[in-house]
Scaffold this active site. Structure first.
Site, mmCIF file in Angstrom:
data_model
loop_
_atom_site.group_PDB
_atom_site.id
_atom_site.type_symbol
_atom_site.label_atom_id
_atom_site.label_comp_id
_atom_site.label_asym_id
_atom_site.label_seq_id
_atom_site.Cartn_x
_atom_site.Cartn_y
_atom_site.Cartn_z
ATOM 1 N N LYS A 1 0.926 -1.285 0.230
ATOM 2 C CA LYS A 1 -0.060 -0.054 -0.049
ATOM 3 C C LYS A 1 0.852 1.149 -0.002
ATOM 4 O O LYS A 1 0.685 2.078 -0.740
ATOM 5 C CB LYS A 1 -0.644 -0.107 1.294
ATOM 6 C CG LYS A 1 -1.880 0.954 1.489
ATOM 7 C CD LYS A 1 -2.975 0.617 2.499
ATOM 8 C CE LYS A 1 -3.725 1.900 3.013
ATOM 9 N NZ LYS A 1 -4.576 1.783 3.776
ATOM 10 N N HIS B 1 -5.415 -34.189 17.034
ATOM 11 C CA HIS B 1 -4.170 -35.051 17.461
ATOM 12 C C HIS B 1 -3.198 -34.316 18.287
ATOM 13 O O HIS B 1 -1.991 -34.580 18.535
ATOM 14 C CB HIS B 1 -3.656 -35.835 16.356
ATOM 15 C CG HIS B 1 -4.381 -36.634 15.764
ATOM 16 N ND1 HIS B 1 -4.982 -38.028 15.892
ATOM 17 C CD2 HIS B 1 -5.628 -36.371 14.756
ATOM 18 C CE1 HIS B 1 -5.746 -38.632 15.525
ATOM 19 N NE2 HIS B 1 -6.075 -37.548 14.606
ATOM 20 N N GLU C 1 -5.290 -7.599 15.106
ATOM 21 C CA GLU C 1 -4.847 -6.199 14.592
ATOM 22 C C GLU C 1 -6.013 -5.202 14.699
ATOM 23 O O GLU C 1 -5.627 -4.022 14.862
ATOM 24 C CB GLU C 1 -4.417 -6.067 13.153
ATOM 25 C CG GLU C 1 -3.108 -5.184 13.012
ATOM 26 C CD GLU C 1 -2.298 -5.403 11.724
ATOM 27 O OE1 GLU C 1 -1.569 -6.173 11.673
ATOM 28 O OE2 GLU C 1 -2.778 -4.846 10.758
ATOM 29 N N GLY D 1 -5.058 -2.562 5.074
ATOM 30 C CA GLY D 1 -4.208 -3.490 4.528
ATOM 31 C C GLY D 1 -4.736 -4.953 4.711
ATOM 32 O O GLY D 1 -5.226 -5.585 3.745
ATOM 33 N N ARG D 2 -5.548 -5.148 5.985
ATOM 34 C CA ARG D 2 -5.962 -6.570 6.270
ATOM 35 C C ARG D 2 -7.180 -6.533 5.697
ATOM 36 O O ARG D 2 -7.908 -7.801 5.799
ATOM 37 C CB ARG D 2 -5.908 -6.808 7.619
ATOM 38 C CG ARG D 2 -6.736 -5.620 8.670
ATOM 39 C CD ARG D 2 -6.267 -5.644 10.081
ATOM 40 N NE ARG D 2 -6.971 -4.716 10.852
ATOM 41 C CZ ARG D 2 -6.207 -3.459 10.978
ATOM 42 N NH1 ARG D 2 -5.228 -3.197 10.258
ATOM 43 N NH2 ARG D 2 -6.886 -2.564 11.713
ATOM 44 N N LYS E 1 7.590 -0.886 12.536
ATOM 45 C CA LYS E 1 8.248 -0.296 11.371
ATOM 46 C C LYS E 1 9.330 0.657 11.877
ATOM 47 O O LYS E 1 10.336 0.648 11.345
ATOM 48 C CB LYS E 1 7.136 0.111 10.525
ATOM 49 C CG LYS E 1 6.395 -0.870 9.881
ATOM 50 C CD LYS E 1 5.321 -0.173 8.744
ATOM 51 C CE LYS E 1 4.418 -1.383 8.298
ATOM 52 N NZ LYS E 1 3.734 -0.938 6.913
ATOM 53 N N GLU F 1 10.390 -4.801 4.844
ATOM 54 C CA GLU F 1 10.572 -6.079 4.174
ATOM 55 C C GLU F 1 10.452 -6.082 3.010
ATOM 56 O O GLU F 1 10.931 -6.892 2.245
ATOM 57 C CB GLU F 1 9.587 -6.961 4.974
ATOM 58 C CG GLU F 1 9.628 -7.098 6.498
ATOM 59 C CD GLU F 1 9.014 -6.163 7.478
ATOM 60 O OE1 GLU F 1 8.829 -4.755 7.055
ATOM 61 O OE2 GLU F 1 9.006 -6.396 8.802
HETATM 62 C C1 G6Q Z 1 -2.729 -4.313 7.605
HETATM 63 C C2 G6Q Z 1 -1.494 -3.648 8.185
HETATM 64 C C3 G6Q Z 1 -0.221 -4.490 7.987
HETATM 65 C C4 G6Q Z 1 0.184 -3.786 6.405
HETATM 66 C C5 G6Q Z 1 1.634 -4.398 6.261
HETATM 67 C C6 G6Q Z 1 2.015 -3.989 4.857
HETATM 68 O O1 G6Q Z 1 -3.922 -3.678 7.956
HETATM 69 O O2 G6Q Z 1 -1.741 -2.359 8.086
HETATM 70 O O3 G6Q Z 1 -0.358 -5.661 7.849
HETATM 71 O O4 G6Q Z 1 -0.797 -4.444 5.536
HETATM 72 O O5 G6Q Z 1 2.440 -3.637 7.231
HETATM 73 O O6 G6Q Z 1 2.110 -2.630 4.609
HETATM 74 P P1 G6Q Z 1 2.120 -2.229 2.882
HETATM 75 O O7 G6Q Z 1 1.085 -2.697 2.214
HETATM 76 O O8 G6Q Z 1 2.105 -0.864 3.251
HETATM 77 O O9 G6Q Z 1 3.526 -2.530 2.593
#
Ligand code: G6Q
Length: 537
Positions: free
Chosen positions: A202, A379, A348, A262-263, A499, A208
């Protein structure tokens, strides 16, 4: 509106008296009374510690919190994500009504939603039919999605879930971890000339993702030269400038918007890897499923509203009984990553400790969510659910038809699901053990207390539609709980913290010389690491 918690106390007064054995014996209609259907899913919630009066009080709890009004505000695009000053409109992404208009800051967002979906469809068609080729003219055989968190978990989960609908000649990989092993092992499995990288972020600044994207780009440039990047890299992002800075042609960027968390972003362009795998038609079916559950949630009365019912039952256990967690147990191997996906969605969103006014909350907010596919979990950790001291409400998820009929395996799978919910609800008394001839000294160990609450969710078959509806079901459950807790469910300052923090430590790990200014423990760990990798202490 402020939640009136006295309704939970009232619900608890009834609930505490409930014996599931007694309830089922006394009321032959109980199973039917506490069951419902929505968007291809059947929910049996009769094996919960509730009766009609408990449920009535729980619905009053929801009413007191203004759940109905908040649902309307979310769907209308109001800026309910106050701390980020954003609307929360993942529902717009899957609004399948061709005439729908949804306004944010006076602008209808639906034309843009439809345009991106069309562009994704066009692109995925071209990759799938071979019109889009790599720099050397070869067809794309490997897709590597580079993203993390919300830009990874949804696509991974759904790619596994919809494997039966996927083009088997296209292999999808997902790289998320900044652990170099993840990208290195993936690059070992693909051929540069036949690989398409999707950089999904996003913000396009996440450490990462950008580190892995740069590593992938360096690898590709080494193999095919710098000119090849344009044919092998596309981006999914809200940040056009950052995408251009990275070196991806913004004509090959699929956008989304700040009102998609994001989620909650799987149905946005973040789902591009999934669309490549299953094709635009099946992706559309997934959106149809989401939309069917969205419409149910938006329009059904609280008393017949599946996400509301799941949310209220969850709160009964977390805040009434003090349950710390709940377990999601899909009896379908294709849903193996569904619990992990839900973990982020729920924890989250509602893992918050202050209310909307910034005051500390005095009750439990979002629960810990965990789970594994059945029957594997049986199990390992089911022992604790049956006979341990924690209360762990469980959601069992099953699909009546399998995509892979092999002998009687599916019957066995489903028999296990049903048997577990039965055993958890009704247990086994000491007398029943004795009647089975269990020696007296073993009776305490072979007794099962029962009265352990479960929900059972059944669909006919795991399809794009039922998967979409299932995801939306839990999204809306989390929403309702957030409203009742009076927390902001759509920010994630805890993620932001991580972050920022790692950046400072990275400097201390890599600088030529350092003067460590952390606490003694962190200093010692950093010094030890520096020494081990041959840097000056
Ligand atoms: C989701 C969070 C988090 C995010 C990641 C990746 O709701 O905000 O999991 O999706 O940190 O972020 P970017 O898409 O900005 O790389």
């Amino acid at each position: 509106m402020k939640t009136d918690w006295k309704f939970l106390e009232k619900a608890m007064r009834q609930s505490r008296k409930i014996s599931l054995r007694g309830q089922f014996a006394d009321d032959p209609a109980r199973a039917r009374k506490f069951s419902m259907k929505a968007a291809g899913w059947f929910l049996d919630y009769s094996k919960n510690l509730v009766n009609v009066r408990t449920m009535t009080n729980l619905f009053k709890l929801a009413e007191s919190a203004g759940v109905k009004t908040e649902i309307a505000r979310m769907f209308a695009g109001e800026k309910i994500n106050v701390t980020e000053n954003r609307a929360v409109l993942h529902t717009a992404l899957r609004n399948r009504d061709p005439k729908a208009q949804i306004f944010v800051d006076g602008k209808d967002v639906m034309p843009d939603v439809r345009a991106v979906l069309a562009a994704m469809g066009d692109f995925s068609d071209r990759v799938r039919n071979g019109a889009w080729r790599g720099a050397t003219g070869k067809r794309i055989k490997y897709i590597v999605n580079i993203g993390i968190g919300g830009s990874d978990l949804g696509p991974v989960m759904a790619n596994i879930a919809l494997t039966p609908y996927s083009k088997r000649s296209l292999k999808c990989f997902f790289v998320s971890n900044v652990d170099s092993t993840h990208i290195a092992e993936t690059l070992r499995s693909v051929k540069a000339a036949e690989t398409l990288f999707i950089v999904a972020s996003k913000t396009f600044t996440t450490q990462e993702t950008m580190s892995n994207a740069h590593a992938a780009k360096d690898w590709l440039v080494k193999k095919l030269g710098a000119d090849a990047v344009a044919r092998h890299f596309v981006a999914v992002s809200t940040a056009k400038d950052e995408v251009a800075k990275f070196g991806i042609d913004t004509a090959n960027m699929f956008g989304f918007w700040d009102w998609v968390g994001g989620r909650y972003s799987l149905p946005s362009a973040i789902g591009l890897s999934l669309m490549l795998a299953i094709g635009k038609r099946n992706f559309g079916r997934l959106l149809d499923g989401y939309f069917a559950m969205d419409e149910h949630f938006r329009t059904a009365p609280l008393e017949r509203n599946m996400p509301v019912i799941l949310a209220l039952l969850g709160i009964l256990y977390s805040n009434g009984y003090g349950a710390e967690s709940y377990c999601v147990l899909p009896y379908d191997q294709y849903l193996s990553r569904f619990p992990a996906y839900l973990q982020q969605m729920d924890m989250e969103s509602n893992g918050k400790c202050v209310d909307k006014s910034g005051n500390p909350v005095i009750f439990r907010t979002g629960p810990i969510e965990w789970g594994e596919p059945g029957t594997n979990g049986q199990h390992s950790f089911y022992q604790l659910i049956h006979q341990g001291t924690h209360m762990i409400p469980c959601d069992f998820i099953g699909c009546c038809q399998t995509h892979n009929p092999v002998g009687d395996l599916h019957d066995k799978l489903m028999a296990n699901l049903f048997a577990q919910t039965e055993a958890l609800a009704f247990g086994k008394t000491a007398d029943e053990c004795r009647a089975e001839g269990v020696p007296e000294n073993l009776v305490p160990f072979k007794t099962f207390p029962g009265n352990k609450p479960t929900n059972t969710l059944l669909c006919r078959k795991l399809t794009p539609e039922t998967l979409g509806a299932l995801i939306a079901l839990y999204e809306h459950k989390v929403f309702v709980q957030g409203v009742i807790f009076d927390v902001f469910s759509y920010d994630q300052w805890g993620v932001q913290l991580g972050k920022v923090l790692a950046k400072g430590v990275l400097q201390d790990l890599t600088a030529e010389t350092v003067e460590l200014k952390h606490d003694a423990s962190t200093n010692q760990l950093i010094a030890r690491y520096r020494k081990a990798v041959g840097r000056k202490a």
